[in-house]
Design a protein around this motif. Structure first.
Motif, mmCIF file in Angstrom:
data_model
loop_
_atom_site.group_PDB
_atom_site.id
_atom_site.type_symbol
_atom_site.label_atom_id
_atom_site.label_comp_id
_atom_site.label_asym_id
_atom_site.label_seq_id
_atom_site.Cartn_x
_atom_site.Cartn_y
_atom_site.Cartn_z
ATOM 1 N N TYR A 2 -1.526 8.301 92.938
ATOM 2 C CA TYR A 2 -1.120 7.048 93.578
ATOM 3 C C TYR A 2 -2.302 6.083 93.705
ATOM 4 C CZ TYR A 2 -3.135 8.358 98.084
ATOM 5 O OH TYR A 2 -4.021 8.681 99.084
ATOM 6 N N GLN B 219 -12.761 10.731 99.645
ATOM 7 C CA GLN B 219 -11.488 10.297 100.244
ATOM 8 C C GLN B 219 -11.432 10.580 101.754
ATOM 9 O OE1 GLN B 219 -9.074 8.369 98.732
ATOM 10 N NE2 GLN B 219 -10.712 8.114 97.268
ATOM 11 N N SER B 220 -10.423 11.323 102.203
ATOM 12 C CA SER B 220 -10.243 11.464 103.658
ATOM 13 C C SER B 220 -11.299 12.315 104.350
ATOM 14 C CB SER B 220 -8.869 12.053 103.960
ATOM 15 O OG SER B 220 -7.910 11.038 103.951
ATOM 16 N N GLU C 234 -8.398 1.532 94.752
ATOM 17 C CA GLU C 234 -7.776 1.632 96.086
ATOM 18 C C GLU C 234 -7.368 0.247 96.580
ATOM 19 O OE1 GLU C 234 -8.397 4.433 98.926
ATOM 20 O OE2 GLU C 234 -10.134 5.371 98.008
ATOM 21 N N TYR D 270 -3.421 17.260 107.595
ATOM 22 C CA TYR D 270 -2.184 16.469 107.612
ATOM 23 C C TYR D 270 -1.038 17.277 108.200
ATOM 24 C CZ TYR D 270 -5.152 14.542 103.935
ATOM 25 O OH TYR D 270 -6.192 14.120 103.208
HETATM 26 N N1 LIG Z 1 -5.619 11.661 102.356
HETATM 27 C C1 LIG Z 1 -6.495 10.938 101.758
HETATM 28 O O1 LIG Z 1 -7.500 11.439 101.259
HETATM 29 C C2 LIG Z 1 -6.106 9.514 101.634
HETATM 30 C C3 LIG Z 1 -7.244 8.571 101.397
HETATM 31 C C4 LIG Z 1 -6.860 7.439 100.478
HETATM 32 N N2 LIG Z 1 -8.022 6.610 100.295
HETATM 33 C C5 LIG Z 1 -5.727 6.626 101.049
HETATM 34 O O2 LIG Z 1 -5.989 5.684 101.733
HETATM 35 O O3 LIG Z 1 -4.583 6.909 100.842
#
Ligand SMILES: NC(=O)CC[C@H](N)C(=O)O
Length: 314
Positions: A24, A60-61, A155, A238
Motif C-alpha cells: 500500500y 516504518q512503525s 508515503e 496492532y
Molecule cells: N504499521 C506501520 O508500519 C505503518 C507505517 C506507515 N508509514 C503508515 O503510515 O501506514
C-alpha cells in the motif's frame, strides 16, 4: 548465544514464502521478500547477529517507539490527555474509532496516535525529522543512518488515509500544527532506514532501565522505560498484540517494513526483520524468530530472569 541466532536464522528462513510484502506504500513493495536478519544486543553490550542483520530497511512503525519516547521525555503524562493507552483491536490505519472517540486515538502505536505524538514534536522542535534522525544515530552509534527519500515520497503520494486521520483529529482540536507539517514529520520518521543491529542497539535503553548503551548515559528514567515496555506489550503488535503475547510474551513493536523489536527487560534487546507480513501487518518470519528465541532463552515476560541470570525459571 551466537549459535542460537544462527540456528534461529536457519529455522526462521523456513517460513520464507509465507505472507506478503506491504504494497500500500508502493516503495515498500520493492523489498525482497527473501531477506531475513536478526540481531541481539545484551545489556552488557555484547552483539550477536545472523543473516541480513546489517542490511538497512525501512523502520516504518518502529519509529513510533522513538517518537513516543521523545514526547514523554519532553511532555510527560500530559500526552495522555490527547492519546489513549489501550489496545485498539483495529488495524493500525483504521479510522472507525476516531470519530466516535472525538479524535482521541486509542494508543500511540497506531497511526493516528503516532500522528498526535508527531504533532507534539512539531511543536517542540524546529526540525523534528532531523531531530529523530539524530536520536536514531546517537542511540545506535551509527552516524550514517538516513531518511529514505524514495520511501518518504511514496508515503507522501499515498497519504490519503493518514491525512484523513490527521484532518479528522484537527477538526476535534487534537492537532495543533498544520497537517502537512505533522505528516511530513511522521512520514520522515517512518522512512528512516536502519538495520537489525542498529535497532537492537538503539532500543537497548528499554531493556536497560533507560540507560543508552551507545552514549553510556541515561536516556530516560527507569520508570519511563518500564511504562513504554508496558505499552509495547499491550499495543505494539496492532490488533494481534494478544496473539503475539501468547506466542512470544515480550514487549515488542513491529513495522510494515518487516522489522520487529522486542525487549527482555533487564537483559537484552532484539530486532528481527523479514519483509513479508501476515494479515495484521506483522512479519511472519520475524515473529517466528522471536518465538524461537524466547523458547531458547526460557523467558516470557511473566517469568523474566533477573539480569545476568542465564536461562530463567520455567
Ligand atoms: N504499521 C506501520 O508500519 C505503518 C507505517 C506507515 N508509514 C503508515 O503510515 O501506514
Amino acid at each position: 548465544m551466537q549459535s542460537w541466532v544462527e540456528e534461529i536464522d536457519r529455522r526462521a528462513r523456513e517460513t520464507l514464502g509465507q505472507g506478503r510484502v506491504a504494497d500500500y506504500i508502493p516503495a515498500l513493495a520493492e523489498q525482497d521478500a527473501n531477506r531475513f536478519g536478526i540481531a541481539i544486543c545484551t545489556n552488557d553490550g555484547a552483539r550477536y547477529t545472523a543473516g541480513d542483520a546489517q542490511e538497512p530497511f525501512s523502520i516504518q512503525s518502529l519509529s513510533k517507539v522513538f517518537l513516543l519516547t521523545l514526547a514523554l521525555r519532553a511532555h510527560g503524562d500530559a500526552l495522555w490527555q490527547r492519546v489513549g493507552l489501550n489496545p485498539s483491536g483495529m488495524p493500525f490505519n483504521s479510522l472507525t474509532q476516531l470519530e466516535a472517540e472525538r479524535g482521541k486515538p486509542r494508543n500511540p502505536f497506531i497511526n493516528a496516535g503516532a500522528i498526535v505524538v508527531a504533532d507534539h514534536l512539531v511543536s517542540a522542535f524546529a526540525t523534528p525529522s532531523k531531530h529523530i534522525q539524530d536520536i536514531a544515530r546517537t542511540l545506535s552509534g551509527n552516524a550514517s543512518i538516513l531518511i529514505d527519500r524514495h520511501v518518504l515520497a511514496s508515503e507522501w503520494q499515498h497519504r490519503s488515509r493518514n491525512a484523513a486521520m490527521a484532518y479528522l483529529m484537527k477538526a476535534f482540536g487534537n492537532i495543533d500544527n498544520e497537517v502537512d507539517a505533522v505528516l511530513d514529520a511522521y512520514f520522515s520518521c517512518c522512512s528512516l532506514r536502519m538495520s537489525c543491529l542498529d535497532l537492537a542497539v538503539a532500543m537497548n535503553y528499554l531493556a536497560a532501565d533507560g540507560h543508552a548503551l551507545a552514549t553510556g548515559k541515561s536516556f530516560i528514567t527507569p520508570d519511563l522505560a518500564r511504562r513504554i515496555n508496558s505499552i509495547m506489550f499491550t499495543c505494539g503488535m496492532y490488533d494481534a498484540a494478544g496473539d503475539f503475547a501468547y506466542r512470544v510474551g515480550l514487549p515488542a513493536k513491529s513495522g510494515v517494513g518487516g522489522g520487529i523489536v522486542a525487549i527482555v527487560p533487564g537483559r537484552l534487546s532484539v530486532c528481527a526483520w523479514s519483509p513479508a507480513l501476515d494479515a495484521a501487518g506483522n512479519s511472519v518470519a520475524a515473529q517466528h524468530a522471536l518465538e524461537l528465541l524466547t523458547d531458547k532463552l526460557g523467558v516470557r515476560i511473566a517469568n523474566t530472569a533477573p539480569a545476568g541470570v542465564e536461562g530463567g525459571s520455567r
